[in-house]
Scaffold this motif. Structure first.
Motif, short mmCIF file in Angstrom:
data_model
loop_
_atom_site.label_atom_id
_atom_site.label_comp_id
_atom_site.label_asym_id
_atom_site.label_seq_id
_atom_site.Cartn_x
_atom_site.Cartn_y
_atom_site.Cartn_z
N GLU A 174 -13.41 -4.05 -3.16
CA GLU A 174 -11.89 -4.48 -2.93
C GLU A 174 -11.24 -5.23 -4.07
O GLU A 174 -11.68 -5.61 -4.99
CB GLU A 174 -11.80 -5.49 -1.65
CG GLU A 174 -12.49 -4.88 -0.43
CD GLU A 174 -11.68 -3.91 -0.04
OE1 GLU A 174 -10.38 -3.89 -0.19
OE2 GLU A 174 -12.34 -3.09 1.04
N ASP A 175 -10.04 -5.10 -3.87
CA ASP A 175 -8.89 -5.95 -4.88
C ASP A 175 -9.41 -7.46 -5.05
O ASP A 175 -9.24 -7.93 -6.28
CB ASP A 175 -7.60 -5.58 -4.63
CG ASP A 175 -7.09 -6.29 -3.28
OD1 ASP A 175 -6.56 -7.35 -3.50
OD2 ASP A 175 -7.49 -5.76 -2.46
N TRP A 178 -13.05 -8.45 -10.63
CA TRP A 178 -11.70 -8.06 -11.39
C TRP A 178 -11.31 -8.96 -12.40
O TRP A 178 -11.64 -10.09 -11.87
CB TRP A 178 -10.93 -7.84 -10.36
CG TRP A 178 -10.98 -6.47 -9.40
CD1 TRP A 178 -11.43 -6.34 -8.35
CD2 TRP A 178 -10.34 -5.20 -9.75
NE1 TRP A 178 -11.14 -5.05 -7.83
CE2 TRP A 178 -10.72 -4.34 -8.80
CE3 TRP A 178 -9.87 -4.55 -11.26
CZ2 TRP A 178 -10.26 -3.01 -9.03
CZ3 TRP A 178 -9.59 -3.34 -11.10
CH2 TRP A 178 -9.83 -2.48 -10.10
N ALA A 217 -4.50 2.82 -4.13
CA ALA A 217 -3.36 2.02 -3.93
C ALA A 217 -2.48 2.16 -3.00
O ALA A 217 -2.35 3.04 -2.34
CB ALA A 217 -2.73 2.05 -5.25
N TYR A 248 -9.88 5.37 -7.27
CA TYR A 248 -8.90 4.25 -7.24
C TYR A 248 -7.64 4.40 -6.14
O TYR A 248 -7.09 5.53 -6.21
CB TYR A 248 -8.10 4.17 -8.55
CG TYR A 248 -6.89 3.22 -8.84
CD1 TYR A 248 -6.70 2.01 -8.15
CD2 TYR A 248 -5.69 3.96 -9.64
CE1 TYR A 248 -5.45 1.43 -8.44
CE2 TYR A 248 -4.67 3.34 -9.52
CZ TYR A 248 -4.41 1.87 -8.93
OH TYR A 248 -3.21 1.31 -9.21
N THR A 293 0.18 -1.67 -7.81
CA THR A 293 -0.89 -2.31 -6.89
C THR A 293 -2.13 -1.56 -7.02
O THR A 293 -2.52 -0.69 -7.34
CB THR A 293 -0.44 -1.70 -5.35
OG1 THR A 293 -0.21 -0.49 -5.30
CG2 THR A 293 1.08 -2.35 -5.02
N ILE A 294 -3.12 -2.41 -6.39
CA ILE A 294 -4.60 -2.23 -6.43
C ILE A 294 -4.98 -2.39 -4.98
O ILE A 294 -4.81 -3.57 -4.43
CB ILE A 294 -5.36 -2.79 -7.37
CG1 ILE A 294 -5.12 -2.43 -8.80
CG2 ILE A 294 -6.92 -2.43 -7.31
CD1 ILE A 294 -5.60 -3.40 -9.99
N ASP A 295 -5.40 -1.34 -4.42
CA ASP A 295 -6.15 -1.69 -2.92
C ASP A 295 -7.57 -1.71 -3.11
O ASP A 295 -8.30 -2.72 -2.57
CB ASP A 295 -5.70 -0.55 -1.88
CG ASP A 295 -6.14 -0.85 -0.42
OD1 ASP A 295 -6.74 -1.97 -0.35
OD2 ASP A 295 -5.73 -0.07 0.53
N ALA A 355 -3.48 -6.11 -4.06
CA ALA A 355 -3.20 -6.70 -5.49
C ALA A 355 -1.86 -6.40 -5.77
O ALA A 355 -1.74 -4.77 -6.02
CB ALA A 355 -4.19 -6.62 -6.67
N SER A 398 -4.04 -10.80 -6.03
CA SER A 398 -4.53 -10.22 -4.96
C SER A 398 -4.02 -11.03 -3.59
O SER A 398 -3.92 -12.26 -3.56
CB SER A 398 -6.23 -10.28 -4.93
OG SER A 398 -6.61 -9.58 -3.51
#
Length: 149
Positions: A32-33, A38, A79, A77, A141-143, A58, A45
């Motif tokens: 997870e983000d 990370w 998002a 990846y 974004t990063i999911d 994030a 996040s």
């Protein structure tokens, strides 16, 4: 069988049994983000994003960078893509994998849980991925990452 206006349902001679189906083993695991592995510079996040994996997402803006080292033979990846989305460059083990758009105008609410990038033929062992936002103030974004160990 129908007999005039009444249904006739024959009695079964045996119990209904489920057919034997082998268990499906899905080797993907999630990062997870919000995972502490990370390293965020310009990403943050945020909780309470219920449509995102793990209910966190994030967010980053201009020149944001996210780096993570993971062990696996494949990576995906995911998002959020939306009307305010920008561009991210993905680097894997020091090699640029290209630039990817997080912009989408299909809905004012955007699209959650979208696979942006995938690499399936990694050698066994540790790998480092860098997700870097462009210089614009658009949203990055990063999911989550999904990996095969």
């Amino acid at each position: 069988e129908v007999n005039s206006e009444n249904w006739i349902i024959p009695k079964m001679n045996s119990e209904i049994t489920a057919a034997p189906v082998p268990k499906t083993d899905v080797p993907w695991t999630t990062i997870e983000d919000s995972d502490p592995r990370w390293i965020f510079k310009g990403f943050e996040s945020q909780n309470n994003h219920w449509n995102a994996s793990g209910a966190t997402l994030a967010f980053g803006y201009e020149n944001c960078i996210a780096e993570i080292t993971f062990t696996g033979t494949a990576v995906q990846y995911y998002a959020y893509r939306g009307p305010e989305g920008g561009m991210v460059n993905i680097t894997l083990d020091g090699v640029s994998c290209g630039e990817f758009s997080l912009e989408n105008h299909a809905s004012v609410h955007g699209q959650h849980y979208v696979k942006i990038f995938e690499k399936l033929d990694l050698s066994r062992g540790p790998h480092t991925m860098i997700i870097q936002g462009d210089g614009n103030t658009t949203e990055k974004t990063i999911d989550m990452l999904s990996i095969i160990e």
